[in-house]
Design a protein around this motif. Structure first.
Motif, PDB file in Angstrom:
ATOM      1  N   TYR A 167       0.835  -1.203   0.000  1.00  0.00           N
ATOM      2  CA  TYR A 167       0.000   0.000   0.000  1.00  0.00           C
ATOM      3  C   TYR A 167       0.867   1.249   0.000  1.00  0.00           C
ATOM      4  N   ARG A 168       1.860   1.277   0.864  1.00  0.00           N
ATOM      5  CA  ARG A 168       2.699   2.477   0.966  1.00  0.00           C
ATOM      6  C   ARG A 168       3.444   2.753  -0.341  1.00  0.00           C
ATOM      7  N   ALA A 169       3.865   1.697  -1.022  1.00  0.00           N
ATOM      8  CA  ALA A 169       4.540   1.863  -2.319  1.00  0.00           C
ATOM      9  C   ALA A 169       3.572   2.364  -3.391  1.00  0.00           C
ATOM     10  N   ALA A 170       2.305   2.009  -3.281  1.00  0.00           N
ATOM     11  CA  ALA A 170       1.317   2.395  -4.295  1.00  0.00           C
ATOM     12  C   ALA A 170       0.737   3.785  -4.078  1.00  0.00           C
ATOM     13  N   LEU A 171       0.869   4.333  -2.870  1.00  0.00           N
ATOM     14  CA  LEU A 171       0.332   5.663  -2.605  1.00  0.00           C
ATOM     15  C   LEU A 171       1.106   6.728  -3.385  1.00  0.00           C
ATOM     16  N   PRO A 172       0.391   7.758  -3.828  1.00  0.00           N
ATOM     17  CA  PRO A 172       1.087   8.828  -4.574  1.00  0.00           C
ATOM     18  C   PRO A 172       2.013   9.630  -3.661  1.00  0.00           C
TER      19      PRO A 172
END
Length: 172
Positions: A167-172
């Protein structure tokens, strides 16, 4: 409107704050199962199962198709509603990413119909349905960011360190 996005690590049935909607990564039968589905039914209590049985006896006699969503009471959970959605089983030979994205869009649509402003999502299809975690979390974040909705707050509840990293990697 783009909602505020937060990643929290833990058990979706034991959040440290209340939300309007907790999302259940359900199976098509809607009658409980393992993983998130079993936990939501167990912690939420018999009212959720009763509501799901009513859906099966009425509008959904064949169950809920993958990519769709439907709401019930939240029973004893600290939420107003549970929105059940059925994710696709991952396949190396068939691209079902649109069906997975539909789970998030349809859930947000149901949230809008309910007037919900906050929702907590588990990582749909990334447990026993076998979806690769990085892809499942990327699809979740991208879909929530682009789906039209009046929801103001989306919590991505990561049960594992791997989900949290995704999730953290996918957040803008």
């Amino acid at each position: 409107m783009t909602p505020a996005l937060e990643v929290v690590r833990g058990d979706i049935t034991a959040l440290d704050r209340s939300v309007d909607v907790i999302v259940n990564a359900a199976n098509s039968g809607l009658l409980g199962g393992c993983g998130v589905d079993g936990a939501i039914h167990r912690v939420g209590g018999p009212d959720i199962l009763t509501a799901c049985r009513e859906l099966r006896a009425g509008a959904l006699p064949d169950g809920l198709p993958a990519g769709q969503a439907v709401a019930t009471t939240a029973g004893r959970l600290d939420a107003r509603w549970v929105v059940h959605t059925v994710g696709p089983v991952w396949s190396a030979s068939t691209d079902l990413s649109e069906t997975l994205a539909s789970c998030y869009r349809e859930t947000l649509r149901v949230c809008d119909e309910l007037g919900a402003t906050s929702v907590a999502f588990p990582t749909i299809s990334a447990g026993v349905y076998g979806w690769p975690m990085d892809e499942a979390t990327r699809i979740a974040v991208q879909t929530v960011l682009t789906a039209p909705s009046q929801v103001e707050l989306v919590l991505f509840v990561a049960f594992s360190a791997q989900a949290e990293r995704g999730y953290r990697a996918a957040l803008p």
